[in-house]
Design a protein around this motif. Structure first.
Motif: not given
Length: 556
Positions: A64-66, A74-77, A472, A490
């Motif tokens: 999970s992204s922050k 903003t995306l996960p790795r 989000s 995200c």
């Protein structure tokens, strides 16, 4: 019950209380007894998807992204995005992409031949409304009002995946703009009636929010907030009764005339969840995105024939419109001749509220409330679980009644039959700091039966939505011990909504719209966001993005 609370709030409190009491083995047992296949339920908002046999996930397939308020996606790795078809992009032949992207439809270029191309497609992009500051139309001139109308509607855009990157195909003959001035045909009982000023053809489609795709390969674009333009476009001939419908567009035929289907009712249409019942009739679930408004469904008179696309194009012109009574678990028929309550409905002065079916369809909300349908808390998107056939409804919020964070509820039709007139329902997930999400908006199921959701919240710091950060996207398991738990996938840019998510059929690309970044900007000198701005400019641009990094659908 507290009579100062809304009917919906009272019903929710009972359901949430009951849900807490049975959330263990009993609830899991109920889910396990649901049918594996109800009829023809489509994941991916009706867009084609590859078939899979794997079961729904027990937890999120990503880290999970922050929470963030950064002006980016903003995306996960392991995931990345590219900007695709932003506002103003040249499509060739004098066409440019419209403003404020919303729903996205994915139509494989080979769909009409039974194909499911994940590398070549027509994307349909809704354009809901404009920002006069960014568009340069703050002065109310005839030219500026026309520019605003031209910036709404729908873009049909040919795209191809080339060397791992999606590209717009300029000058493709399928590329098209249907906007606020396009000629559109009216179908159904209200066409030509006094309720629409005698019109059988109207100008334009506006307020294009979410939508749906039909099995026969057409877009249903939903006209939502349309009444305010009577004043905003005063003197331009704008007629509000000609808007607020569901408009069907054939992306494969650039010469076709779009059609507004009056049999499906006029209200603030947010969505159109299309499915085919066991007996072949087409059923469409719809939400009226307004505080204290209702949930509807349309059942076609005719039956879907996969071998006769021409006949299918008429299925939404004639049928029955229903509205939900959640207190009794019943669908109420909105038909002037077959529902005495509509004939008996009176205005404050004692005169009949309706004198024809056309009157009912043009003001479906008033008709629904007149026969005691349940006013709910902003029903936005509605989607159908592809494995169980249950109907999931995103109820965004209703600050009037203290529901600031919204819920997702699910509805089960009697006998697992989408044409049934009876149903049961329960709460699936509740928004708020305890769950991490707020104000659910668009939904999409993947083929496994996992639910993905984007939010429609007031964002930024120093608000009751601090815990959310920017709007989000969340992932929800629909079965197992984590059923209804939200996992943040995200987060979008400043003051933007992420809308209209849809996958390529192979599940390797997720297309998402970025709507109204920098919406609260007061001056072009100090924009609150510069997301997707052109080089040398600080004006943020609504855009489509293509998110990559997904492994694609796997069998098991």
């Amino acid at each position: 019950m507290n009579e100062h609370k809304s009917i919906w709030q009272q019903l929710l409190e009972k359901k949430v209380s009951r849900r807490s009491a049975i959330q263990g083995a009993v609830a899991t047992g109920i889910a396990a007894t649901l049918p594996v296949q109800v009829a023809k339920a489509a994941a991916n908002n009706g867009a084609p998807a590859e078939k899979v046999t794997a079961k729904p996930a027990q937890r999120a397939p990503f880290v999970s992204s922050k929470v963030t308020t950064a002006d980016t996606i903003t995306l996960p790795r392991g995931y990345s995005y590219q900007i695709l078809a932003p506002w103003g992009e040249d499509l060739g032949n004098g066409l440019t992409v419209g403003f404020n992207h919303d729903y996205v439809g994915y139509f494989p270029i080979d769909m009409l031949e039974g194909g499911k191309s994940s590398e070549d497609a027509l994307l349909t992009i809704n354009h809901e409304y404009v920002n006069p500051l960014f568009l340069g139309t703050t002065e109310r001139t005839a030219a500026n009002m026309e520019k605003e109308k031209r910036s709404m509607g729908v873009s049909v855009v040919r795209v191809k995946l080339q060397n791992g990157k999606w590209e717009v195909v300029k000058n493709d003959p399928h590329n098209r703009r249907i906007d606020g001035l396009t000629d559109i045909e009216l179908t159904g009982p209200a066409a030509g009636s006094a309720a629409v000023k005698g019109a059988t053809r109207v100008k334009g489609t506006i307020g294009n929010c979410s939508g749906g795709q039909t099995p026969w390969g057409t877009l249903l674009t939903c006209e939502e907030n349309v009444d305010g333009y009577t004043k905003q476009w005063e003197g331009t001939g704008y007629e509000a009764s000609h808007q607020g419908w569901i408009t069907e567009i054939d992306p494969f035929d650039p010469q076709s005339t779009p059609r507004k289907h009056t049999a499906m009712g006029r209200f603030r249409h947010e969505n159109a969840a299309v499915t085919v019942a066991r007996d072949g009739r087409v059923v469409v679930y719809m939400g009226d995105d307004m505080r204290d408004a209702c949930v509807y469904k349309y059942v076609s008179k005719g039956k879907y024939n996969p071998q006769d696309r021409k006949a299918n194009l008429n299925l939404l012109s004639e049928g029955d419109l229903y509205v939900a009574d959640f207190s009794a678990g019943k669908w109420l028929l909105l038909d002037y001749d077959r529902n005495k309550g509509l004939k008996d409905a009176k205005k404050a002065d004692g005169k009949p509220m309706f004198t024809s079916q056309a009157d009912i369809l043009v003001d479906a909300r008033a008709a629904a409330l007149a026969i005691k349908a349940t006013p709910t808390d902003r029903p936005e998107d509605i989607e159908i679980h592809p494995l169980t056939g249950e109907v999931y409804i995103a109820l965004t919020n209703n600050s009037v009644h203290g529901n600031y964070f919204g819920q997702i509820v699910k509805l089960s039709e009697q006998n697992d039959d989408w044409t049934s007139e009876k149903f049961k329902w329960e709460v699936f997930a509740v928004g708020g700091p305890q769950s991490g999400f707020s104000s659910p908006d668009n939904l999409v199921f993947d083929p496994y039966g996992n639910l993905w959701m984007v939010t429609d919240s007031g964002t930024g710091e120093d608000t009751i939505y601090d815990f959310l950060g920017n709007n989000s996207m969340f992932f929800f398991p629909t079965e197992g011990p984590n059923k209804g738990k939200a996992y943040r996938f995200c987060t979008g840019p400043v003051e933007a909504e992420m809308t209209g998510p849809v996958w390529s059929p192979d599940g390797k690309t997720l297309f998402v719209s970025i709507q109204h970044p920098g919406e609260d900007t007061q001056s072009l000198d100090k924009p609150t966001s510069t997301f997707a701005a052109l080089p040398g400019s600080n004006i943020p641009r609504p855009t489509l993005v293509a998110i990559r990094g997904f492994p694609g659908w796997k069998e098991a």
